[in-house]
Design a protein around this motif. Structure first.
Motif, short mmCIF file in Angstrom:
data_model
loop_
_atom_site.label_atom_id
_atom_site.label_comp_id
_atom_site.label_asym_id
_atom_site.label_seq_id
_atom_site.Cartn_x
_atom_site.Cartn_y
_atom_site.Cartn_z
N VAL A 23 0.87 -1.18 0.00
CA VAL A 23 0.00 0.00 0.00
C VAL A 23 0.91 1.23 0.00
CG1 VAL A 23 -1.84 1.24 1.19
CG2 VAL A 23 -1.75 -1.26 1.30
N LYS A 32 2.10 3.44 6.45
CA LYS A 32 2.28 2.69 7.68
C LYS A 32 0.96 2.64 8.42
CE LYS A 32 7.11 3.66 8.32
NZ LYS A 32 8.13 3.52 9.32
N ALA A 33 0.78 1.55 9.15
CA ALA A 33 -0.36 1.41 10.06
C ALA A 33 0.20 0.76 11.32
CB ALA A 33 -1.44 0.55 9.45
N LYS A 36 3.90 0.01 11.30
CA LYS A 36 4.41 -1.05 10.44
C LYS A 36 4.14 -0.68 8.99
CE LYS A 36 3.69 -4.87 13.63
NZ LYS A 36 3.01 -6.16 13.83
N ASP A 37 5.13 -0.96 8.13
CA ASP A 37 4.93 -0.74 6.70
C ASP A 37 3.84 -1.68 6.19
OD1 ASP A 37 6.85 1.23 6.41
OD2 ASP A 37 8.46 -0.21 5.99
N LEU A 38 3.01 -1.16 5.29
CA LEU A 38 1.91 -1.95 4.74
C LEU A 38 2.36 -2.67 3.47
CD1 LEU A 38 -1.08 0.51 5.27
CD2 LEU A 38 -0.52 -1.53 6.58
N TRP A 39 3.02 -3.77 3.66
CA TRP A 39 3.41 -4.62 2.54
C TRP A 39 3.62 -6.03 3.08
CZ3 TRP A 39 8.08 -7.24 2.25
CH2 TRP A 39 9.06 -6.85 3.16
#
Length: 111
Positions: A23, A32-33, A36-39
């Protein structure tokens, strides 16, 4: 507390044994969410192909078509063959069951 929804891109890489995703924002930087990186990616067991079933189905259909052709020919020629030998088709059907017929066939073969 309401969060502002930004424009984002969801990138997917779907393969036969895995799915990858990421994302990013409109500038292609990972979002990030919860810090944390969104991948990420998911790996799956390799799927079985339908090749074996397809080959068996094709063979079954070929045999069925051949048997229908033989039956049609027997129906077409039954009257004429019956004039010479009334039990010809019955003998032909049962001949693999008798060992005497097998030796006669082997003696009469060209090879």
């Amino acid at each position: 507390m309401k969060r502002e929804i930004k424009d984002y891109f969801l990138g997917l890489d779907v393969g036969t044994g895995s799915v990858g995703w990421a994302v990013t924002d409109t500038d292609y930087k990972l979002l990030k969410a919860n810090r944390k990186d969104l991948w990420g990616m998911r790996l799956f067991d390799t799927a079985e192909t339908a090749e074996a079933r397809r080959l068996h189905r094709g063979a079954r259909r070929r045999i069925e078509r051949r048997n229908k052709r033989i039956k049609l020919l027997q129906e077409l020629f039954a009257e004429e063959i019956a004039k010479k030998d009334e039990v010809f088709f019955q003998r032909m059907k049962e001949s693999p069951l008798y060992s005497e017929d097998k030796t006669i066939l082997q003696e009469n073969s060209l090879f």
